[in-house]
Design an enzyme around this catalytic site. Structure first.
Site, mmCIF file in Angstrom:
data_model
loop_
_atom_site.group_PDB
_atom_site.id
_atom_site.type_symbol
_atom_site.label_atom_id
_atom_site.label_comp_id
_atom_site.label_asym_id
_atom_site.label_seq_id
_atom_site.Cartn_x
_atom_site.Cartn_y
_atom_site.Cartn_z
ATOM 1 N N GLY A 209 -4.327 -4.251 6.126
ATOM 2 C CA GLY A 209 -3.316 -4.044 7.153
ATOM 3 C C GLY A 209 -3.555 -2.707 7.808
ATOM 4 C CE LYS B 7 -4.047 4.078 2.012
ATOM 5 N NZ LYS B 7 -5.289 3.510 2.584
ATOM 6 C CD GLU C 197 -8.864 -0.704 0.499
ATOM 7 O OE1 GLU C 197 -7.868 -0.877 -0.236
ATOM 8 O OE2 GLU C 197 -8.816 -0.829 1.739
ATOM 9 C CE LYS D 27 -4.716 0.248 0.298
ATOM 10 N NZ LYS D 27 -5.455 -0.546 1.308
ATOM 11 C CB SER E 66 -0.893 -0.013 1.248
ATOM 12 O OG SER E 66 -1.649 1.175 1.320
HETATM 13 O O1 OSB Z 1 -7.269 2.037 4.264
HETATM 14 O O2 OSB Z 1 -6.260 0.202 4.148
HETATM 15 C C1 OSB Z 1 -6.342 1.340 4.614
HETATM 16 C C2 OSB Z 1 -3.281 2.049 6.781
HETATM 17 C C3 OSB Z 1 -3.856 2.676 7.862
HETATM 18 C C4 OSB Z 1 -5.210 2.904 7.852
HETATM 19 C C5 OSB Z 1 -5.983 2.494 6.765
HETATM 20 C C6 OSB Z 1 -5.418 1.838 5.692
HETATM 21 C C7 OSB Z 1 -4.026 1.650 5.687
HETATM 22 C C8 OSB Z 1 -3.304 1.078 4.556
HETATM 23 C C9 OSB Z 1 -1.934 0.479 4.813
HETATM 24 O O3 OSB Z 1 -3.687 1.139 3.403
HETATM 25 C C10 OSB Z 1 -2.005 -0.969 5.114
HETATM 26 C C11 OSB Z 1 -0.674 -1.521 5.532
HETATM 27 O O4 OSB Z 1 0.288 -1.370 4.796
HETATM 28 O O5 OSB Z 1 -0.611 -2.115 6.620
HETATM 29 MG MG MG Z 2 -8.434 0.918 2.919
#
Ligand code: OSB
Ligand code: MG
Length: 382
Positions: free
Chosen positions: A304, A177, A227, A175, A149
């Site tokens: 995560g 953001k 997402e 992924k 991510s």
């Molecule tokens: O939306 O999935 C999410 C991290 C913190 C809060 C929300 C999210 C996330 C991540 C990172 O996308 C997930 C990770 O790398 O552990």
């Molecule tokens: Mg998410």
């Protein structure tokens, strides 16, 4: 209706072990780089950990909440309160894990707090039985798919550099953001440079139905999914949006348990579900959701929460379960921390896969010196 065996029957039947001592430890670990999302930018991980000691055996659980309520209403503060004042008094040795879960249902919501206790108890049971957590859950070992991510970046060049590094490591999917105004052109830049990668976008609820035209423009990039495009608390409007998009919608924030997943599927609000074991109240509810989705043709992956190695190991063991068909947000420890509180760190193999940590319980060891170095509070509750 199919007659699927319950995915949790054997776990529900386990007896809650006797616990001699319980500590709540808060740790703070600096991130190697700030993690930006549409809701907040985190610069470190502050995690509430639960340590259980029984007959000289120590087991850990990690609460996936943050100190703030920007991803979820739960915070490290509310989790401490709920665990101490409401959940801990319900933990009685000898009752089954299923009965404990039923007792916990009297407390509405607060899945992250519940999961912390449940996971710590299951970790302890696995250690006492000398089996890995996945085996306690009735699942054989297998390699886990990786996924990264990538947070919001200041420039497209920085985003492309992060994607390039992830591609080189053979992450199972990437992924990125997105947020309003930092979306179509940023996805286009990644897609043009890396036409073949498995790519998805996470909006963390930044859009409304008024943005449907903008979201539809993402359809041309062949994303695996988008997402949580709409509100963190919505299911219904996602069902309207999904009808307007070719891209699969995946729900994250909106899903707090099996009932939400079933409602989302019945409404056609998503084609994919992100299961975060903490957000849904623990491993048992995660197994139920994953099994239900498998029976309804809905793909599932493990999200995560930038966990320390404790929560990260839990997520890895969980992904051995039926239904986890897609790579999750499980990436290398070095992506988050220069030094985690556990050993060994998560690393990808040459194929971009992740091995389950070997040995009983989680298969990772909390390193005392590092824990002491990172601890910002320590409270004994029993
Ligand atoms: O939306 O999935 C999410 C991290 C913190 C809060 C929300 C999210 C996330 C991540 C990172 O996308 C997930 C990770 O790398 O552990
Ligand atoms: Mg998410």
């Amino acid at each position: 209706m199919t007659n699927k065996p319950s995915p949790t029957a054997s776990v529900e039947a386990l007896a809650v072990p006797r616990v001699d001592r319980i500590d709540l430890v808060t740790v703070r670990l600096p991130f190697v780089a700030p993690f930006g999302t549409s809701v907040y930018t985190w610069t470190d991980k502050e995690a509430l950990l639960m340590r259980l000691e029984s007959g000289g055996v120590a087991a850990w659980g990690e609460c996936v909440s943050d100190p703030d309520p920007f991803y979820s209403y739960e915070t490290n503060g509310t989790a401490r309160h709920i665990i101490k004042d409401f959940l801990f008094p319900l933990v009685e040795p000898g009752v089954t894990m299923g009965e404990l879960e039923a007792r916990f249902r009297h407390v509405r919501g607060h899945g992250m707090a519940k999961a912390t206790v449940e996971n710590a108890l299951l970790h302890l049971l696995a250690l006492q039985k000398g089996v890995p957590l996945h085996a306690l859950l009735g699942r054989p070992a297998r390699k886990i798919m990786s996924g990264l991510s990538i947070g919001l970046k200041e420039t497209p060049a920085k985003l492309l550099a992060a994607v390039e590094a992830a591609v080189a490591k053979k992450y199972g999917r990437i992924k990125m953001k997105i947020k309003k105004g930092q979306d179509v052109e940023w996805v286009r830049a990644v897609r043009e440079r890396f036409p073949g990668i498995r790519l998805m976008a996470d909006a963390n609820g930044d859009y409304t139905l008024a943005d449907v035209d903008r979201l539809r423009r993402l359809d041309e990039f062949g994303l695996m999914m988008i997402e949580q495009p709409l509100s963190y608390s919505d299911i219904y409007e996602h069902s309207l949006l999904q009808k307007e998009l070719r891209t699969a919608v995946c729900l994250d924030e909106s899903i707090h348990g099996l009932a939400d997943a079933a409602a989302a599927i019945a409404l056609g609000a998503c084609r994919i579900i992100n299961i975060k074991q903490g957000r849904v109240g623990g491993l048992m509810e995660s197994l139920r959701i994953a099994s239900y989705c498998a029976g309804h043709g809905v793909d599932v992956w493990s999200g995560g929460m930038d966990e320390t190695g404790i929560g990260r190991a839990v997520n890895i063991h969980l992904q051995t379960a039926e239904g986890f068909t897609l790579p999750g947000d499980t990436s290398e420890t070095a992506n988050y921390f220069d030094e985690d509180i556990v050993d060994p760190p998560v690393v990808l193999d040459a194929d971009g896969m992740i091995d389950i940590p070997k040995g009983p319980g989680l298969g990772v060891r909390v390193v005392a010196e590092r824990l002491v170095k990172r601890a910002v509070s320590w409270e004994r509750i029993k």
